[in-house]
Design an enzyme around this catalytic site. Structure first.
Site, PDB file in Angstrom:
ATOM      1  N   GLY A   1      32.110  45.766  41.107  1.00 51.53           N
ATOM      2  CA  GLY A   1      32.185  44.299  41.158  1.00 51.53           C
ATOM      3  C   GLY A   1      30.875  43.632  41.532  1.00 51.53           C
ATOM      4  O   GLY A   1      30.815  42.423  41.729  1.00 51.53           O
TER       5      GLY A   1
ATOM      6  N   GLY B   1      38.391  42.208  30.832  1.00 48.24           N
ATOM      7  CA  GLY B   1      38.534  41.095  31.754  1.00 48.24           C
ATOM      8  C   GLY B   1      37.394  41.073  32.699  1.00 48.24           C
ATOM      9  O   GLY B   1      36.569  41.974  32.696  1.00 48.24           O
TER      10      GLY B   1
ATOM     11  N   ASP C   1      26.014  36.475  28.993  1.00 50.24           N
ATOM     12  CA  ASP C   1      25.984  37.838  29.542  1.00 50.24           C
ATOM     13  C   ASP C   1      24.650  38.524  29.260  1.00 50.24           C
ATOM     14  O   ASP C   1      24.547  39.447  28.443  1.00 50.24           O
ATOM     15  CB  ASP C   1      27.165  38.670  29.027  1.00 50.24           C
ATOM     16  CG  ASP C   1      28.424  38.356  29.819  1.00 50.24           C
ATOM     17  OD1 ASP C   1      28.454  37.321  30.503  1.00 50.24           O
ATOM     18  OD2 ASP C   1      29.378  39.157  29.759  1.00 50.24           O
TER      19      ASP C   1
ATOM     20  N   ARG D   1      33.554  41.373  37.385  1.00 52.58           N
ATOM     21  CA  ARG D   1      32.661  40.984  38.486  1.00 52.58           C
ATOM     22  C   ARG D   1      32.260  39.515  38.504  1.00 52.58           C
ATOM     23  O   ARG D   1      31.448  39.126  39.343  1.00 52.58           O
ATOM     24  CB  ARG D   1      31.416  41.851  38.499  1.00 52.58           C
ATOM     25  CG  ARG D   1      30.636  41.854  37.184  1.00 52.58           C
ATOM     26  CD  ARG D   1      29.373  42.659  37.356  1.00 52.58           C
ATOM     27  NE  ARG D   1      28.668  42.827  36.110  1.00 52.58           N
ATOM     28  CZ  ARG D   1      27.471  43.349  36.016  1.00 52.58           C
ATOM     29  NH1 ARG D   1      26.857  43.755  37.106  1.00 52.58           N
ATOM     30  NH2 ARG D   1      26.887  43.484  34.841  1.00 52.58           N
TER      31      ARG D   1
ATOM     32  N   ARG E   1      26.424  30.883  37.898  1.00 47.96           N
ATOM     33  CA  ARG E   1      26.126  30.413  36.545  1.00 47.96           C
ATOM     34  C   ARG E   1      27.124  29.341  36.120  1.00 47.96           C
ATOM     35  O   ARG E   1      28.237  29.269  36.661  1.00 47.96           O
ATOM     36  CB  ARG E   1      26.053  31.577  35.562  1.00 47.96           C
ATOM     37  CG  ARG E   1      27.254  32.481  35.538  1.00 47.96           C
ATOM     38  CD  ARG E   1      27.025  33.645  34.568  1.00 47.96           C
ATOM     39  NE  ARG E   1      28.275  34.329  34.281  1.00 47.96           N
ATOM     40  CZ  ARG E   1      28.393  35.333  33.429  1.00 47.96           C
ATOM     41  NH1 ARG E   1      27.343  35.779  32.759  1.00 47.96           N
ATOM     42  NH2 ARG E   1      29.569  35.900  33.210  1.00 47.96           N
TER      43      ARG E   1
ATOM     44  N   ASP F   1      33.262  40.910  23.636  1.00 43.77           N
ATOM     45  CA  ASP F   1      33.510  40.307  24.956  1.00 43.77           C
ATOM     46  C   ASP F   1      32.268  39.605  25.500  1.00 43.77           C
ATOM     47  O   ASP F   1      32.325  38.985  26.557  1.00 43.77           O
ATOM     48  CB  ASP F   1      33.997  41.363  25.960  1.00 43.77           C
ATOM     49  CG  ASP F   1      33.080  42.569  26.049  1.00 43.77           C
ATOM     50  OD1 ASP F   1      32.855  43.217  25.009  1.00 43.77           O
ATOM     51  OD2 ASP F   1      32.565  42.845  27.151  1.00 43.77           O
TER      52      ASP F   1
ATOM     53  N   ARG G   1      35.417  33.805  25.782  1.00 43.73           N
ATOM     54  CA  ARG G   1      34.766  34.722  24.828  1.00 43.73           C
ATOM     55  C   ARG G   1      35.688  35.016  23.650  1.00 43.73           C
ATOM     56  O   ARG G   1      36.906  34.806  23.758  1.00 43.73           O
ATOM     57  CB  ARG G   1      34.486  36.059  25.540  1.00 43.73           C
ATOM     58  CG  ARG G   1      33.637  35.927  26.763  1.00 43.73           C
ATOM     59  CD  ARG G   1      34.147  36.808  27.911  1.00 43.73           C
ATOM     60  NE  ARG G   1      33.482  36.415  29.158  1.00 43.73           N
ATOM     61  CZ  ARG G   1      32.300  36.879  29.534  1.00 43.73           C
ATOM     62  NH1 ARG G   1      31.698  37.796  28.830  1.00 43.73           N
ATOM     63  NH2 ARG G   1      31.730  36.448  30.643  1.00 43.73           N
TER      64      ARG G   1
ATOM     65  N   LYS H   1      28.712  35.539  39.580  1.00 40.58           N
ATOM     66  CA  LYS H   1      28.672  36.862  38.945  1.00 40.58           C
ATOM     67  C   LYS H   1      28.145  37.884  39.950  1.00 40.58           C
ATOM     68  O   LYS H   1      27.053  37.718  40.486  1.00 40.58           O
ATOM     69  CB  LYS H   1      27.772  36.826  37.707  1.00 40.58           C
ATOM     70  CG  LYS H   1      27.716  38.178  36.984  1.00 40.58           C
ATOM     71  CD  LYS H   1      26.984  38.053  35.656  1.00 40.58           C
ATOM     72  CE  LYS H   1      26.835  39.411  34.991  1.00 40.58           C
ATOM     73  NZ  LYS H   1      26.125  39.302  33.710  1.00 40.58           N
TER      74      LYS H   1
END
Ligand code: AMP
Ligand code: MG
Length: 496
Positions: free
Chosen positions: A137, A102, A273, A105, A187, A263, A194, A124
């Site tokens: 985080g 999950g 990511d 951050r 972002r 993920d 995902r 993020k």
């Protein structure tokens, strides 16, 4: 206006009175996330801003300059209308089931309406969440600049990606291998869902929620699947195709993601990511960009197979909705044809071939082999090749090879293939298919080093160059040069 922290005030300050929100992900219900506020950071400052993205989102220039926006996008005061939450997902990390992850951050604020449809906004590095596990985080300045620049660079290259609106920094100290400072990346994407979201609900036997999630994704992003006999198999097939196109784009431009865990795989086929990614310097098909990837699982030439492996995990996760395993397997099959076709199309464009010929496969393969055996700089080779003509050959290209003989043999094969092509059309296609600028590690490093000294001019100059990577930018030639010797010593590993 002061930059001081506005700690968790509940009174929204009207920073953007005309932002129109929708909260479709939040409407899925509390099984999918935890609602929470971002944690503030002291005295934030702007590090980089993508005015191009702001324009696309319909945000006014002055909005992205105001102190209130700076505070809001650092997580220091609420954005009016936002409903902050951290979503829960799971995933396979380096081939192993990692269980619940999950978002540790990234805090989503909801989706805003834009001319390009609803766009989710995430902060993020905005503080701990119930899914942070041992993490703090936070994201550090270095990795935030890399994500910001690369998101916008990929978009400039025409490669599907999540976007980055800005980076804000703070002098708050964050402990990594060494002490660094914190930053937040704002972002955006139509959705940050995902493969791991599906795995989460499937493997924890929450099949009602799995169906809710799949229906949400189909209705919002893949509506054509609804009109098929098996919408969930159709979804798997559609995601396989988008992922195949994404892998072709990565391979063609020489992009290594570095952490292709399930993920980190977007259900929309977006690059997402950004961590230890790298654009290839010298062409090495076995290149591993992530120093934590000791087995080379995510080496450059393994990426297309790893994407397929991840799609297989997605297929398994969707099985409770598909019932028939054969149907799920059949849905994955399209990857095996779409990926090679998409890669060939991209490589043909890079070679300036305006039509397809049976011998093109062999030419593409021999090009890769030649580049590998000579360890030629990938981006520079392709850009110089734009000036190659069958008549004259081309010294600047030949100069890149230590084994001139093997180059001459290849050049003959290539010259024969292009003799009948219109040179103008060919050059035009090549200059649009072979970027002059990619975000090489050492180039990013130059921007990061300056930013650590509070000089953000390099970040913003580089941003403007990378947003138009096919243009010449003669004043910024050094961003397109060969990597210096020290580039090889840059070590980039997982989460930072
Ligand atoms: P990544 O490798 O960056 O994709 O991260 C994998 C998982 O770890 C994600 O769920 C992240 O949210 C989480 N994570 C990474 N870094 C941190 C951090 N510093 N604090 C909390 N969670 C983190
Ligand atoms: Mg991740």
């Amino acid at each position: 206006m002061t930059n001081a922290i506005h700690a968790a005030s509940t009174e929204p300050i009207p920073v953007a009175p005309d932002l129109k929100w929708t909260h479709s992900f939040a409407a899925l219900g509390p099984d999918f996330y935890t609602a929470l506020q971002p944690s503030p950071l002291p005295s934030p400052y702007w590090v980089g801003r993508s005015r191009a993205l702001a324009r696309e989102l319909g945000l006014e220039e002055h909005w992205l300059a105001s102190a209130d926006t700076l505070a809001a996008l650092t997580g220091n005061q609420p954005l009016p209308g936002a409903r902050p939450l951290a979503s829960v997902y799971s995933g396979h990390q380096f081939g192993n089931w990692a269980g619940q992850l999950g978002d540790g951050r990234a805090i989503s604020l909801g989706e805003i309406f834009t001319a390009h449809g609803p766009q989710e906004i995430q902060l993020k590095g905005a503080g701990r969440t119930p899914y942070s596990r041992m993490g703090d985080g936070r994201a550090v300045l270095r990795s935030s600049i890399r994500e910001f620049l690369c998101s916008e660079a990929m978009h400039g290259l025409g490669i599907p990606t999540t976007r980055a609106l800005c980076v804000t920094g703070s002098d708050a100290v964050v402990r990594r291998e060494e002490l660094e400072t914190a930053a937040v990346v704002t972002r955006t994407a139509p959705s940050f869902i995902r493969f791991g979201h599906f795995e989460h609900f499937s493997f924890s036997d929450q099949h009602e929620q799995l169906k809710t999630l799949a229906d949400y994704v189909i209705d919002r992003f893949y509506p054509a699947c609804r009109d098929t006999a098996q919408p969930y198999a159709a979804l798997l097939e559609a995601v396989s195709e988008r992922t195949a196109h994404l892998m072709a784009a990565w391979q063609a431009v020489g992009f290594c993601h570095g952490v292709m865990n399930t993920d980190n795989m977007s259900i929309l086929g977006l690059t997402m990511d950004y961590g230890p990614f790298q654009f290839l310097d010298a062409f090495d098909p076995n290149h591993i960009c992530n120093h934590s990837d000791t087995q080379g699982r995510y080496a450059y030439n393994k990426q297309p197979n790893m994407a397929y492996w991840n799609l297989f995990c997605l297929g398994q996760a969707l099985l409770p909705l598909i019932d028939d395993q054969e149907q799920a397997l059949a849905a994955l099959e399209s990857y095996k044809t779409v990926f090679p076709e998409a890669l060939q199309a991209r490589m043909r464009a890079k070679l300036g071939l305006t039509n397809a010929q049976p011998e093109d496969d062999a030419l593409i393969e021999s090009t890769f082999k030649l580049l590998a055996s000579n360890r030629v700089d990938y981006t520079i080779f392709w850009r110089r090749l734009c000036g190659f003509t069958a008549q004259s050959g081309h010294e600047p290209v030949r100069d890149l090879f230590f084994d001139r003989e093997s180059f001459n043999t290849w050049a003959l094969q290539y010259s024969e293939r292009i003799t009948s092509a219109d040179p103008g059309l060919r050059a035009d296609l090549m200059l649009k298919s072979n970027p002059k600028f990619v975000l090489r590690n050492h180039v990013g490093e130059e921007a990061i080093r300056a930013a650590k000294l509070k000089d953000f001019s390099v970040v913003n100059t580089l941003l403007s160059v990378l947003q138009a990577p096919f243009d010449e930018h003669p004043d910024h030639q050094h961003f397109a040069d060969f990597p210096p010797d020290w580039a090889a010593s840059i070590e980039i590993s997982c989460s930072s």
